[in-house]
Enzyme design. Structure first.
Site, PDB file in Angstrom:
ATOM      1  N   ALA A   7      49.912  54.531  35.377  1.00  0.00           N
ATOM      2  CA  ALA A   7      49.981  54.185  34.056  1.00  0.00           C
ATOM      3  C   ALA A   7      51.407  55.289  33.458  1.00  0.00           C
ATOM      4  CB  ALA A   7      48.687  55.201  33.262  1.00  0.00           C
ATOM      5  N   GLN A  30      48.021  50.062  40.070  1.00  0.00           N
ATOM      6  CA  GLN A  30      46.534  50.986  39.444  1.00  0.00           C
ATOM      7  C   GLN A  30      46.797  50.209  38.027  1.00  0.00           C
ATOM      8  OE1 GLN A  30      48.099  55.074  39.912  1.00  0.00           O
ATOM      9  NE2 GLN A  30      46.386  55.002  40.821  1.00  0.00           N
ATOM     10  N   HIS A  33      43.195  47.719  41.196  1.00  0.00           N
ATOM     11  CA  HIS A  33      41.792  48.210  40.112  1.00  0.00           C
ATOM     12  C   HIS A  33      41.771  46.761  38.779  1.00  0.00           C
ATOM     13  CE1 HIS A  33      43.329  52.895  39.596  1.00  0.00           C
ATOM     14  NE2 HIS A  33      42.277  51.894  40.508  1.00  0.00           N
ATOM     15  N   CYS A  70      26.868  33.771  38.946  1.00  0.00           N
ATOM     16  CA  CYS A  70      28.036  32.416  39.682  1.00  0.00           C
ATOM     17  C   CYS A  70      29.441  32.936  39.754  1.00  0.00           C
ATOM     18  CB  CYS A  70      26.950  31.629  38.465  1.00  0.00           C
ATOM     19  SG  CYS A  70      28.288  31.427  37.207  1.00  0.00           S
ATOM     20  N   CYS A  76      27.503  33.931  30.030  1.00  0.00           N
ATOM     21  CA  CYS A  76      27.860  32.964  30.742  1.00  0.00           C
ATOM     22  C   CYS A  76      27.229  31.550  30.551  1.00  0.00           C
ATOM     23  CB  CYS A  76      27.606  32.888  32.491  1.00  0.00           C
ATOM     24  SG  CYS A  76      28.145  31.362  33.549  1.00  0.00           S
TER      25      CYS A  76
HETATM   26 ZN   LIG Z   1      27.038  32.383  35.262  1.00  0.00          ZN
END
Ligand SMILES: [Zn+2]
Length: 257
Positions: free
Chosen positions: A23, A102, A122, A133, A156
């Site tokens: 950071a 990071q 990260h 999916c 989604c």
């Molecule tokens: Zn999906």
């Protein structure tokens, strides 16, 4: 010899440098340290943003996405600073093996380090993924959806599954490929330079030790002391941008002489 000159010598003599950033390199671009108290955490509770809570609670996901919607513009608009550009210069000099970071702000890529030379321990805030999916979405597209509708938790388009930014949350396992790759690169570099990490969380804490055991020199630049300072060949407790630029500038001058 002063510390900057000593660090410049080490860079001039090295062929495979690994830069490890946290950071501290991004605060100079105006990005707050999300793991530190204050600022954004006065409005949001960091303890609520763990992976187990995110996957199990709709209320928690709403809170998380509200947080994400709030911080995204600052991240998206942030520009690399002198520290990032000093790393790009090492790449141009042919000395950069890779950057292990990071940070989730993709400022190294923005500054000009090729994507295949950046290992994001990260993850990154730049992407969003479906937990069902695995479909990927650009973060910017999800931001438009969050702002332009009453949708509090994006779903989604393909399967209706839960969407989550491609960052590694607290309580989520470390990404396997990235962690292994970071260890391998650390073990075979000849110089390991830490810029802006306190080296306290795993696996960050272990990389400088791996590098040292592999025979590398170790330079640590961080505002505050770290638990690995006693291993280091040079420790500089200052801001990253000005110091790293000066070190790289001096290293280049030494190579020309
Ligand atoms: Zn999906």
């Amino acid at each position: 010899m002063d510390k900057i000159s000593a660090a410049a010598d080490m860079i001039a003599q090295s062929k495979k440098i690994v830069i490890f950033t946290g950071a501290g390199i991004s605060t100079e671009s105006g990005i707050p340290d999300f793991r530190s108290p204050g600022g954004i955490w006065d409005r949001f509770d960091a303890n609520a943003f763990t992976y187990p809570k995110f996957i199990s609670s709709q209320a928690n996901r709403e809170m998380y996405w509200d947080f994400s919607k709030t911080i995204w513009p600052a991240i998206a608009q942030a520009e690399p600073n002198a520290g990032h550009y000093a790393v790009v210069e090492l790449h141009r000099m042919g000395k950069l093996d890779c950057v292990i970071t990071q940070n989730i702000d993709f400022l190294h890529q923005k500054s000009g380090v090729p994507e295949d030379k950046v290992i994001e321990l990260h993850g990154t805030l730049k992407g969003v993924t479906c937990l069902e999916c695995d479909r990927k979405y650009p973060r910017e597209q999800i931001q438009k959806r969050l702002i332009g509708s009453a949708e509090k938790v994006p779903k989604c388009d393909s399967c209706g599954g839960i969407l989550k930014p491609t960052t590694v949350m607290f309580g989520q396992p470390m990404p396997e490929w990235e962690t292994n790759e970071a260890e391998t690169r650390s073990a075979r570099c000849d110089l390991f330079l830490v810029a802006g990490s306190s080296l306290v969380v795993y696996p960050a804490a272990q990389m400088p030790v791996v590098a040292k055991h592999g025979g590398a020199k170790l330079i640590i630049i961080n505002l505050t002391p770290t638990p690995h300072d006693h291993y280091a060949d040079v420790v500089i407790n200052e801001k990253i941008g000005p110091v790293l630029s000066e070190i790289v500038k001096q290293a280049r001058a030494k190579l020309k002489n």
